[in-house]
Design an enzyme around this catalytic site. Sequence first.
Site, PDB file in Angstrom:
ATOM      1  N   SER A  33       0.829  -1.205   0.000  1.00  0.00           N
ATOM      2  CA  SER A  33       0.000   0.000   0.000  1.00  0.00           C
ATOM      3  C   SER A  33       0.863   1.255   0.000  1.00  0.00           C
ATOM      4  CB  SER A  33      -0.901  -0.002   1.233  1.00  0.00           C
ATOM      5  OG  SER A  33      -0.118   0.044   2.411  1.00  0.00           O
ATOM      6  N   ASN A 116      -2.683  -2.334  12.950  1.00  0.00           N
ATOM      7  CA  ASN A 116      -4.139  -2.306  12.820  1.00  0.00           C
ATOM      8  C   ASN A 116      -4.771  -1.081  13.471  1.00  0.00           C
ATOM      9  OD1 ASN A 116      -3.515  -4.729  11.711  1.00  0.00           O
ATOM     10  ND2 ASN A 116      -4.735  -5.987  13.104  1.00  0.00           N
ATOM     11  N   THR A 161     -42.171  20.878 -13.521  1.00  0.00           N
ATOM     12  CA  THR A 161     -42.359  19.526 -12.981  1.00  0.00           C
ATOM     13  C   THR A 161     -42.472  18.632 -14.201  1.00  0.00           C
ATOM     14  OG1 THR A 161     -44.775  19.584 -12.921  1.00  0.00           O
ATOM     15  CG2 THR A 161     -43.631  20.372 -10.955  1.00  0.00           C
ATOM     16  N   HIS A 162     -41.963  17.413 -14.103  1.00  0.00           N
ATOM     17  CA  HIS A 162     -41.932  16.513 -15.263  1.00  0.00           C
ATOM     18  C   HIS A 162     -41.241  17.185 -16.462  1.00  0.00           C
ATOM     19  CE1 HIS A 162     -45.150  14.012 -13.326  1.00  0.00           C
ATOM     20  NE2 HIS A 162     -45.553  15.185 -12.892  1.00  0.00           N
ATOM     21  N   SER A 283     -16.932  22.688 -30.885  1.00  0.00           N
ATOM     22  CA  SER A 283     -16.721  21.394 -31.498  1.00  0.00           C
ATOM     23  C   SER A 283     -15.532  21.432 -32.434  1.00  0.00           C
ATOM     24  CB  SER A 283     -17.989  21.015 -32.259  1.00  0.00           C
ATOM     25  OG  SER A 283     -17.702  20.152 -33.326  1.00  0.00           O
ATOM     26  N   ASN A 291     -20.701  24.259 -26.126  1.00  0.00           N
ATOM     27  CA  ASN A 291     -21.064  23.080 -25.343  1.00  0.00           C
ATOM     28  C   ASN A 291     -20.756  23.243 -23.864  1.00  0.00           C
ATOM     29  OD1 ASN A 291     -21.895  21.679 -27.636  1.00  0.00           O
ATOM     30  ND2 ASN A 291     -19.815  20.929 -28.046  1.00  0.00           N
ATOM     31  N   TYR A 323      -9.308  -7.266  11.657  1.00  0.00           N
ATOM     32  CA  TYR A 323      -8.667  -6.618  10.521  1.00  0.00           C
ATOM     33  C   TYR A 323      -8.498  -7.605   9.371  1.00  0.00           C
ATOM     34  CZ  TYR A 323      -5.517  -3.899   7.690  1.00  0.00           C
ATOM     35  OH  TYR A 323      -4.974  -3.220   6.631  1.00  0.00           O
ATOM     36  N   GLN A 328      -7.458  -2.270   3.253  1.00  0.00           N
ATOM     37  CA  GLN A 328      -6.457  -1.417   2.610  1.00  0.00           C
ATOM     38  C   GLN A 328      -6.923  -0.911   1.259  1.00  0.00           C
ATOM     39  OE1 GLN A 328      -2.253  -2.892   2.329  1.00  0.00           O
ATOM     40  NE2 GLN A 328      -2.767  -3.142   0.179  1.00  0.00           N
TER      41      GLN A 328
END
Lengths: 506, 506, 506, 506
Positions: A33, A116, A161-162, A283, A291, A323, A328
């Site tokens: 690690s 640990n 809404t919707h 683009s 964009n 542990y 890890q």
Amino acid sequence: MPLRRQEKNAVSDLLRKGRLKSARKDVILFTSSAKDDKRILKQIVDINKAHIVMLIENGIISKNDGGKILQALAGLEKKVKLRPEHEDAHVAIEEEVIKAAGEEIGGNLNLAKSRNDQVATAIRMKLRQEILEIAESIINLQEALLRKAEENIETVIPGYTHLQPAQPITFAHYLLAQFDALQRDLERLQEAYSRVNLCPMGAGALASTSFPIKRERVADLLGFSGVLENSLDAVSTRDFLLEALAILSIMAVDVTRIAEDLIVWSTMEFGIVELPDELAFTSSIMPQKKNPDVLEVIRARMAQLIGDFVASATLLKALPTGYNLDFQEATPKLWSAAETAQRCLKMLSEVLLNVKVHSPLKFRSELSFLAATELANMLVREHNVPFRTAHSIIGAVVKHLLEEGKSLRDLKPEMLADVSRKLSRSPLVIDEEDLMRIVDLSRCVESYTVRGCPSKKEAKRMLRERWNLLTNSRRWIREKEDKLKSAEKTLNKEAAALVGKPSRKP
Amino acid sequence: MPLRRQEKNAVSDLLRKGRLKSARKDVILFTSSAKDDKRILKQIVDINKAHIVMLIENGIISKNDGGKILQALAGLEKKVKLRPEHEDAHVAIEEEVIKAAGEEIGGNLNLAKSRNDQVATAIRMKLRQEILEIAESIINLQEALLRKAEENIETVIPGYTHLQPAQPITFAHYLLAQFDALQRDLERLQEAYSRVNLCPMGAGALASTSFPIKRERVADLLGFSGVLENSLDAVSTRDFLLEALAILSIMAVDVTRIAEDLIVWSTMEFGIVELPDELAFTSSIMPQKKNPDVLEVIRARMAQLIGDFVASATLLKALPTGYNLDFQEATPKLWSAAETAQRCLKMLSEVLLNVKVHSPLKFRSELSFLAATELANMLVREHNVPFRTAHSIIGAVVKHLLEEGKSLRDLKPEMLADVSRKLSRSPLVIDEEDLMRIVDLSRCVESYTVRGCPSKKEAKRMLRERWNLLTNSRRWIREKEDKLKSAEKTLNKEAAALVGKPSRKP
Amino acid sequence: MPLRRQEKNAVSDLLRKGRLKSARKDVILFTSSAKDDKRILKQIVDINKAHIVMLIENGIISKNDGGKILQALAGLEKKVKLRPEHEDAHVAIEEEVIKAAGEEIGGNLNLAKSRNDQVATAIRMKLRQEILEIAESIINLQEALLRKAEENIETVIPGYTHLQPAQPITFAHYLLAQFDALQRDLERLQEAYSRVNLCPMGAGALASTSFPIKRERVADLLGFSGVLENSLDAVSTRDFLLEALAILSIMAVDVTRIAEDLIVWSTMEFGIVELPDELAFTSSIMPQKKNPDVLEVIRARMAQLIGDFVASATLLKALPTGYNLDFQEATPKLWSAAETAQRCLKMLSEVLLNVKVHSPLKFRSELSFLAATELANMLVREHNVPFRTAHSIIGAVVKHLLEEGKSLRDLKPEMLADVSRKLSRSPLVIDEEDLMRIVDLSRCVESYTVRGCPSKKEAKRMLRERWNLLTNSRRWIREKEDKLKSAEKTLNKEAAALVGKPSRKP
Amino acid sequence: MPLRRQEKNAVSDLLRKGRLKSARKDVILFTSSAKDDKRILKQIVDINKAHIVMLIENGIISKNDGGKILQALAGLEKKVKLRPEHEDAHVAIEEEVIKAAGEEIGGNLNLAKSRNDQVATAIRMKLRQEILEIAESIINLQEALLRKAEENIETVIPGYTHLQPAQPITFAHYLLAQFDALQRDLERLQEAYSRVNLCPMGAGALASTSFPIKRERVADLLGFSGVLENSLDAVSTRDFLLEALAILSIMAVDVTRIAEDLIVWSTMEFGIVELPDELAFTSSIMPQKKNPDVLEVIRARMAQLIGDFVASATLLKALPTGYNLDFQEATPKLWSAAETAQRCLKMLSEVLLNVKVHSPLKFRSELSFLAATELANMLVREHNVPFRTAHSIIGAVVKHLLEEGKSLRDLKPEMLADVSRKLSRSPLVIDEEDLMRIVDLSRCVESYTVRGCPSKKEAKRMLRERWNLLTNSRRWIREKEDKLKSAEKTLNKEAAALVGKPSRKP
């Protein structure tokens, strides 16, 4: 009585000597690690310092030995080189301390503690910092929302809404709604902080130790608000990690929603907001494009937070108590999620501060239908029509207008009378002036008077209260930071006092 | 001025009349939430009552009209039939009220409110109940843990890391660790409760209303601790649902861990626990089997909680602000997760109360290696050997013993001397008696003295404190329940007082 | 007619000139994919080459101009420096080509193509390689399984259900089961390969182009088996990415299962396998420990594959059709999942090749119960007892033995007679010799004769067939690799032929 | 020699007798799969029939006994009552058979098989059916797409990238893109079918059996294409379940995308499609609303498929090899996902067949910018401008027009000349007529000639080919169905032939 060195390059065998033959290098590279431990190196060094200070204070090691270890530890987070051949940072640090202080003394660095409890402590120390930083990023975004809201108290936009135009609100009202959602995310983080900020040290591998250590002292030196009591729980749980990722996942939904709204509203079709050139992209082939790349990236990265939660929950689920090295592999998810969250929150603040807002109500007549509910309400209020009947009448009016390609602005008293005659017993006779009054969407917004409504007055009141909230939130961060800094100062002072001062009578 | 009825069977067209032609039946069956709305029917009726009481109190509808609506609403949760052809419960209820009170009066049932604020309120009302019930199930499981722990303060078992025997602990210590993990789950639920228990009513569809309603009054009548202020936020957010599912997902990891431990420990190989016959199953083909089916089912169902969280987060992510019908599909996940959680917690309590515990230490000599750390500690403490050196020596001793097919119980002073001579400058001379003292695993456990350790004394202290915690937790539930019951009583009293008492001067 | 250069440092404005003001640097750093594009740089350069070759062949650009572009492209993947300020690799490459060939010529690099078709093509090219490499890793693991199986055809171990000893099998049989599961993972990858190996080039931004390009030619030069036909589909879909991650997620479950088995079987309690020292780790504090770290890491990393799938599915879900920049953020998940898969498969192969296998049946008498089913079968076969009755009798026998602390080896004819008398009408009289014959677990295994059973004969037959499968799988990989190499050779030959050979008549 | 009945109500003790005391009722209710087993009841009965036929054919049981069992099994799927107190369907069926044929005969129903191989077989039999039905639903949706496409070959709509208008395509082209994505989903299902359609029977609990059964015969009688060979693999794997859910998850992303497009396109702002009244809903409060509820429900339910995959993967991950009862809990996810998929696919077909399509290009002049790429291409083609330069010039033109509130339709030769003069050495002189030709979006679409492009000609060709594909897909389903039906017929014939025909010489 130090160990006899049989090989020079005994580094990664520090723990194995006696018990196991050397590990294969590919195996160590696979399990190591070391790369991720860089993030918690300073924390591990500090934990070692606090532990040694406590051992000296309680007579478990001598001042002389302890002082030499503390000397070896001083600034070690900058000196030690974590190599992929190191099992982890703990081993690298012990190796350095033994190199500096000799095994006779340095060999006691890990007396009465274990990797640990140490790693659990280090992750908690780092995470509390990350929580404070994410909290700060949230608060900054909230500030951006309030600032933008102040400029847009009278900017009427369609509420949806919707994804269909529903009723008129203001852009400020929209932003305040997002503020409140983020405030709940912040609250959750603050509550999680108190569960993270507990110290596992002293739990050892899982069963604590037979040495008479003082867990509270170590916790205190490391700025924790207390110890995580049960020694088995202290080293076995990663619920704090899952909780942090869960909170970020919920926040991800809130943040994505803002990004999604702005992407949709910045389309040529909705035209409610516009990104400034500096925040937009074009683009490689279509020269007309503008964009919202930055918002798309935010939206996409929020999905990673959910993925990180799932990866970690799946990883932890079905592990036995105690542990397991699996733990890890969950930790890097935490750091990358924290970083992603901060970067995206920051960028979203920039977008919000710079986006241009257009009220599309002026030039898009079909949005006058947003007043339909208030028209129905007016029939109830002023003409004693039951609400459901009024709703039907206005529904039929809308249908009629749409079929003729017209908008609510074109509604005439005769049409309303006609339609209402068909749907109820008697025609409704309304002045054209009354109709026009209702169809004015700005007046519509101001007709709301309820607590939490989009009117100017309520917006101002809500803004005031939220600026206060913001101040309180910032104060909370400062207090936590001060406590951590002060603990660090104390730790370094105590450690320094013990370095190089050999006790005469050990 | 009620709507003229053109068709008898106008049920599902209640909202469409005027605006849209009838919906196709297959479409309604597809989108209808009627089946799931059964769970929140009582809540919806109560909300309607509270809303009408408030409308009367504020003169928005007359006492006479309001009283008739309240009469129609009385006990409606038991009378109304939710059919799959109903769009949802709101429509079914309005239809019933209109049937009972006539459209002229009943047509105002939905004056100044919307399905959007109403359904959000109903879900929150149901969820706060579910949270209390899940909390109760957690507390019951915690009680089972404490009871079993009291019986096992001296039952020494191996503590595991990496599923390898590590150090001796007690079964009580193990159970207390699980208690503490569940306590954090409980805390999270309690904190979530305060975010759930806020009332969206008055937010209308998203922009509140132009009628002078009083949101605080409705919130109060429904037992909420306050209103969810911003009207757009109030109807658009489902973060409370995600938060509940996230908490259950974290809890799922904790609960699975217990199930996993017990499954592994009840194997013929580990033999630490044994399920009683009444909780075990056998095979249809292998007559010797005694299978932990019940634990496997718990383990598996916990995965569903995580799946429910992911389904809901994925569903909500990238929705625009405002009510979207997608929300409707997340709600059933919440109820099924809540039910799964409660059933599994309850069954796990039964398992824990009934499981037999065996200390495998007596008959499995290889478990004497659990004392290895304490042996190393003894070398440090009593023979001044640096910890890392001691660790290596004992490592080599273990290796030696294993190669000879022996255990730590077979360790003799000469072997220790031999090994230590090879690894360090001088041989270690230890009395056989001292060795035997350390290798006694019960004494090993009692040698721990640190706060949160597995010793008998600490176990007793921790048990005492946790019994107190349990009492506090139960009190918290009682207080919340009392508040809800008292609000319900008030609501019914106020509603009853208004029923059938026509105001003389409307 | 090249663009007039107004600024020297016009790099990142390549696409914006004219249309948009410069982007903010923090915004570019935030959205840039330069870091991740390194992985597909070679692919992008090759695509550019193939595209230019095709443009020349079809007279869309002149041989002269095209040749100069090809010259600029030669080896560019090694020369170009991707900096974080680059929007992406496409821009960086165009910039380099313009620098080398001038804008008059280099400005046509992106004629008749777009970043949208180009990046989709590059990812597919890289992914098909990754698929071949993962396939190879699977096959290597399968080979390790076969090799280990050959050594263990007669190693009898307990087969488990519900983690309880069920019936005797061999270690070879266990390994062959894992082989077959991996074979299905391999099949899925092979099928996915055929969907990945289609070329989007020519789709342009989404609508193809008005230039008379030849999509088949480009596909061919890049080693694809065909074009991905519909131009909108070609640039909009990332299903191939999801499919790859889904397959890896399923494989993750298979691989985790092996890791989990080995972790449990390497416990002191099960003792079926033992990791060699070089592949095991010990504890920093507990000198007796021999931990299966490497298997735990594999198990944990498999969870990441599932997390990567969820992150990507959540990211893609609810995106509109067409290219969205969100896509960019899914790609790194693909590469990291592919790398994780390969590393873990490789390490698991090492573990399997080196693990020591012990048959615990000899020294653990309680495992004799594994013969219980065959005892019941014998009663059916030789004594005409109905199976369910036999099952009950043996069940009672087991119970009886367990209560007396005995195993099936201790079963005597009298006990069987006694028990059977209680459960059925008449006592069963069986020779002791017959009992002993059945309880011999090795004979038990050899008594199976069914296709796919664990007997030696079947094991040998299955091994033979699977070695053949392995050869076929390796051949499949070679064929795919050869096709790719041959395409690359052709591409480079064609490109080289066009470089520096100005056409006389343009 | 049947078991002596000690209690009348011995039902759920069928398997426990002898070995274990009765299970607690709450425990059985908790673990029982009876409710979910209803879905596979017929399959389980058929498996029992096929197994008994095979046992008779191979002389393992007598014709007489076998015939009586077959008689008891006939039509049992309709007669047997699955009660929550049943552990599962297997037990319920054995109980019925013993009731009908007596234990002496019926007690052999489970000779040489186990619930483990049986349930795996039953799920595979049901799943292959579900796959065929989902495949049919996909094909029906594909047919709806083709039909709608045929009507819209010339309906020009904006193609979007980043949700910004990009280039003109046709609605047919859009629909064909969706067809192709669904075709890949279908392919995956077809490939999965071949892995599902293998028979585990004969694997027994995990180690097969010592009786000389014929696995191929049972597989054949049940319509499988072969046996799942390795006996441990056969009962331990649920990868086929995960694969099905993974495929549905990928399909969910494809289906959601269509729903999302239609939701956005049916907004008042985009106005590209319109739902007919019968498929739309309105608001309880806002009479003007026409909401796409049905599409939102589809979008939301697709998230459940992903949740079901995650729940199942999380459930299966880290299980040991061998049957674990956890498996039982994954199965219902499969059935609910299959049902959700079918219902949503069906409803989406209805929406697509009925949706009205409007080309917004006529009345929204700003959409003329869709021609910008073709304008740039024209400069390259006809005026020898390098593409990047042309891109910049048109970019600047767009910017200029937007600032003046104009569209591309307003572009005049002078403006182009002006802008190009500023950006390059010499002004571009283009005829107004040429400009107008390019800006005509229908001509724009027809100028594409590349394979897979949106032009009318290509659309017709692609439609033709896809109608053929559809026919092939339908044929594939028919073939599979025919094979299953024919196997069922054979099974019933063979079983019938053996019923009631006592063999003279057993």
